[in-house]
Design a protein around this motif. Structure first.
Motif, PDB file in Angstrom:
ATOM      1  N   LYS A  27       0.822  -1.233   0.000  1.00 30.00           N
ATOM      2  CA  LYS A  27       0.000   0.000   0.000  1.00 30.00           C
ATOM      3  C   LYS A  27       0.844   1.267   0.000  1.00 30.00           C
ATOM      4  O   LYS A  27       0.412   2.316   0.496  1.00 30.00           O
ATOM      5  N   ILE A  28       2.041   1.191  -0.550  1.00 28.94           N
ATOM      6  CA  ILE A  28       2.916   2.350  -0.706  1.00 28.94           C
ATOM      7  C   ILE A  28       3.626   2.220  -2.051  1.00 28.94           C
ATOM      8  O   ILE A  28       3.712   1.126  -2.621  1.00 28.94           O
ATOM      9  N   PRO A  29       4.177   3.309  -2.571  1.00 31.38           N
ATOM     10  CA  PRO A  29       4.977   3.203  -3.800  1.00 31.38           C
ATOM     11  C   PRO A  29       6.268   2.440  -3.526  1.00 31.38           C
ATOM     12  O   PRO A  29       6.937   2.673  -2.513  1.00 31.38           O
ATOM     13  N   MET A  30       6.624   1.539  -4.433  1.00 32.19           N
ATOM     14  CA  MET A  30       7.849   0.760  -4.299  1.00 32.19           C
ATOM     15  C   MET A  30       8.549   0.679  -5.648  1.00 32.19           C
ATOM     16  O   MET A  30       7.939   0.817  -6.702  1.00 32.19           O
ATOM     17  N   ARG A  31       9.835   0.391  -5.574  1.00 31.24           N
ATOM     18  CA  ARG A  31      10.668   0.252  -6.768  1.00 31.24           C
ATOM     19  C   ARG A  31      11.501  -1.019  -6.591  1.00 31.24           C
ATOM     20  O   ARG A  31      12.215  -1.168  -5.592  1.00 31.24           O
ATOM     21  N   TYR A  32      11.396  -1.946  -7.555  1.00 29.47           N
ATOM     22  CA  TYR A  32      12.049  -3.245  -7.428  1.00 29.47           C
ATOM     23  C   TYR A  32      12.968  -3.538  -8.603  1.00 29.47           C
ATOM     24  O   TYR A  32      12.733  -3.087  -9.735  1.00 29.47           O
ATOM     25  N   SER A  33      13.987  -4.342  -8.333  1.00 29.55           N
ATOM     26  CA  SER A  33      14.723  -5.035  -9.385  1.00 29.55           C
ATOM     27  C   SER A  33      14.188  -6.460  -9.407  1.00 29.55           C
ATOM     28  O   SER A  33      13.147  -6.745  -8.795  1.00 29.55           O
ATOM     29  N   GLU A  34      14.879  -7.352 -10.074  1.00 27.00           N
ATOM     30  CA  GLU A  34      14.488  -8.762 -10.042  1.00 27.00           C
ATOM     31  C   GLU A  34      15.076  -9.397  -8.775  1.00 27.00           C
ATOM     32  O   GLU A  34      16.024 -10.149  -8.804  1.00 27.00           O
ATOM     33  N   GLY A  35      14.495  -9.028  -7.642  1.00 26.67           N
ATOM     34  CA  GLY A  35      14.902  -9.618  -6.378  1.00 26.67           C
ATOM     35  C   GLY A  35      15.243  -8.644  -5.284  1.00 26.67           C
ATOM     36  O   GLY A  35      15.318  -9.028  -4.117  1.00 26.67           O
ATOM     37  N   MET A  36      15.463  -7.383  -5.608  1.00 29.62           N
ATOM     38  CA  MET A  36      15.865  -6.396  -4.611  1.00 29.62           C
ATOM     39  C   MET A  36      14.834  -5.276  -4.491  1.00 29.62           C
ATOM     40  O   MET A  36      14.153  -4.929  -5.451  1.00 29.62           O
ATOM     41  N   MET A  37      14.760  -4.709  -3.280  1.00 28.72           N
ATOM     42  CA  MET A  37      14.063  -3.443  -3.083  1.00 28.72           C
ATOM     43  C   MET A  37      15.074  -2.336  -3.360  1.00 28.72           C
ATOM     44  O   MET A  37      16.170  -2.340  -2.780  1.00 28.72           O
ATOM     45  N   LEU A  38      14.731  -1.420  -4.237  1.00 24.56           N
ATOM     46  CA  LEU A  38      15.674  -0.395  -4.663  1.00 24.56           C
ATOM     47  C   LEU A  38      15.458   0.916  -3.926  1.00 24.56           C
ATOM     48  O   LEU A  38      14.340   1.241  -3.517  1.00 24.56           O
ATOM     49  N   GLY A  39      16.531   1.686  -3.793  1.00 24.16           N
ATOM     50  CA  GLY A  39      16.447   2.995  -3.192  1.00 24.16           C
ATOM     51  C   GLY A  39      15.730   3.981  -4.104  1.00 24.16           C
ATOM     52  O   GLY A  39      15.501   3.709  -5.290  1.00 24.16           O
ATOM     53  N   VAL A  40      15.374   5.119  -3.541  1.00 26.50           N
ATOM     54  CA  VAL A  40      14.594   6.126  -4.259  1.00 26.50           C
ATOM     55  C   VAL A  40      15.144   7.510  -3.919  1.00 26.50           C
ATOM     56  O   VAL A  40      15.538   7.766  -2.783  1.00 26.50           O
ATOM     57  N   ASN A  41      15.157   8.391  -4.902  1.00 28.58           N
ATOM     58  CA  ASN A  41      15.445   9.806  -4.669  1.00 28.58           C
ATOM     59  C   ASN A  41      14.130  10.581  -4.652  1.00 28.58           C
ATOM     60  O   ASN A  41      13.210  10.239  -5.405  1.00 28.58           O
ATOM     61  N   PRO A  42      13.960  11.584  -3.796  1.00 28.62           N
ATOM     62  CA  PRO A  42      14.962  12.153  -2.882  1.00 28.62           C
ATOM     63  C   PRO A  42      15.105  11.404  -1.563  1.00 28.62           C
ATOM     64  O   PRO A  42      16.097  11.579  -0.870  1.00 28.62           O
TER      65      PRO A  42
END
Length: 420
Positions: free
Chosen positions: A343-358
């Motif tokens: 229930k939040i915005p997320m950014r993924y690779s194929e297996g990892m949770m990725l960091g976000v800017n800012p």
């Protein structure tokens, strides 16, 4: 200042108010300058860890930070057992140590994912193939077109278990064969299109693919590909009986979990919040293998794993994984968008949770960082922009509370002090 002697040299750390419950692995820590940091920077980071502990949400905290490949912090605060909320510290209370094994919960997913990438590197699978090529029964409810890559990036279409009354309860998660059966029969939910964190389900399917293709037990594949080459003491799914007396106990902490958050947590975890915590402390949980949720490791071991990734797959001169394998594993597969489970915005690779800017999971301006979060607020990650590999282990399971502000402050301090 607390004076602590572990290993080969005497060091001074922390605030006197935490005297007696802080431990330092002085044999592994180097002088800040050897890692391109100032003493003030390291002290600031550690002070933020202490502030996190003081929120009361975590009976034990273990923390390891590598910078430029060197360990600058490898420490613990608090009690591995007997120091939980409302629990008296009697004769059975046990202090945490830097090498205390902690259950990673969902931070385990990154390890399972990298084992899948390793199998692809070895030519055993193609990540863009359909899962059904390797698990012919994985066709129920329109899942026959789902690829391994989609499962890795939480777009597989089966984020939750669909169970009947007989299968309800956390014990079902400890029955591998039944879990595979339930997942294969479950309907798909817009597979390949809908982003929804697969809290438990994806791990079983990925691990089963490894077993079917290699003919090895999933734990044996982990042992031969990562655990032995990286010289880990723990780093196992489940925990052998002889090591359980050293493991950290998990506790419910923070503010009470109430509706609607309680419902969301149950949907994601396939069990009530309190049940998950209770089960995680039981022997049958440590006997089991839950590929998405019960890898045990020390903070230093998890940091070591991410350092290997940061170093292009090399550990002590040995190539553990190919650089191209790691590049694919950390490449964004999903742009920042709404995750229908979390229930939040997320950014993924194929297996990892990725960091976000800012500001993202790993602090401010960490858009190139990668790693994974575990239940609750366990973190393991690498940040190539800062040349760090870090791990934060906590034993209090708290969703809401003042600890969130302190955690954000720790991540901000870490990002700021390690910049450049």
């Amino acid at each position: 200042m607390t004076r602590s002697l572990l290993g080969s040299r005497l060091v001074e750390v922390g605030d006197g108010s935490l005297a007696g419950i802080t431990a330092v692995d002085a044999a592994t820590e180097v002088a800040p300058q050897a890692a391109g940091l100032t003493a003030h920077a390291v002290d600031s980071i550690w002070s933020s860890v202490e502030a996190l502990y003081r929120t009361g949400a975590y009976p034990a905290v273990t923390f390891c930070l590598r910078r430029r490949g060197e360990i600058v912090l490898n420490r613990s605060i608090g009690y591995a057992q007997g120091g939980g909320p409302g629990e008296s510290r009697g004769p059975h209370a046990r202090l945490a140590e830097p090498d205390t094994p902690v259950c990673l919960f969902s931070a385990s997913k990154a390890i399972t994912a990298m084992l899948v990438h390793k199998l692809a590197e070895e030519g055993g699978i193609d990540l863009d193939d359909r899962v059904s090529r390797y698990l012919p029964e994985f066709t129920g409810g329109g899942k026959d077109r789902t690829t391994i890559a989609q499962v890795l990036s939480h777009q597989g279409g089966f984020p939750m278990f669909h169970v009947n009354a007989a299968d309800k309860g956390p014990e079902t998660l400890l029955d591998w064969d039944r879990c595979i059966e339930l997942i294969c029969a479950a309907p798909a939910e817009k597979g390949g299109k809908r982003l929804a964190y697969h809290a438990i389900t994806g791990g079983f399917i990925l691990a089963e693919v490894i077993q079917r293709v290699t003919g090895m037990a999933f734990t044996d594949y982990l042992d031969t590909r990562f655990r032995q080459p990286l010289n880990m003491r723990y780093f196992t799914f489940g925990l052998e009986s002889s090591s359980r007396a050293r493991a950290a106990r998990n506790y419910i902490a923070g503010q009470p979990v109430r509706f609607p958050i309680s419902l969301l947590a149950k949907q994601a975890l396939s069990a009530d919040f309190a049940e998950v915590v209770d089960v995680s402390n039981r022997d049958y949980f440590m006997d089991a293998v839950v590929p998405a949720g019960n890898l045990y490791a020390t903070a230093e071991e998890l940091s070591r794993f991410y350092q290997m990734m940061l170093d292009g797959g090399v550990y002590e001169g040995r190539q553990i994984m190919a650089p191209a394998t790691i590049r694919r594993a950390i490449k964004p597969a999903v742009r920042l968008r709404y995750d229908h489970t979390l229930k939040i915005p997320m950014r993924y690779s194929e297996g990892m949770m990725l960091g976000v800017n800012p500001f993202g999971l790993y602090g401010p301006m960490t858009g190139n960082a990668y790693g994974h979060l575990g239940f609750m607020n366990i973190l393991g990650w690498a940040d190539p922009d800062r040349d760090i590999a870090a791990s934060l282990m906590v034993t209090g399971k708290a969703i809401l509370g003042g600890h969130l502000l302190a955690l954000g402050q720790l991540l901000s301090t870490l990002s700021w002090q390690c910049r450049g």
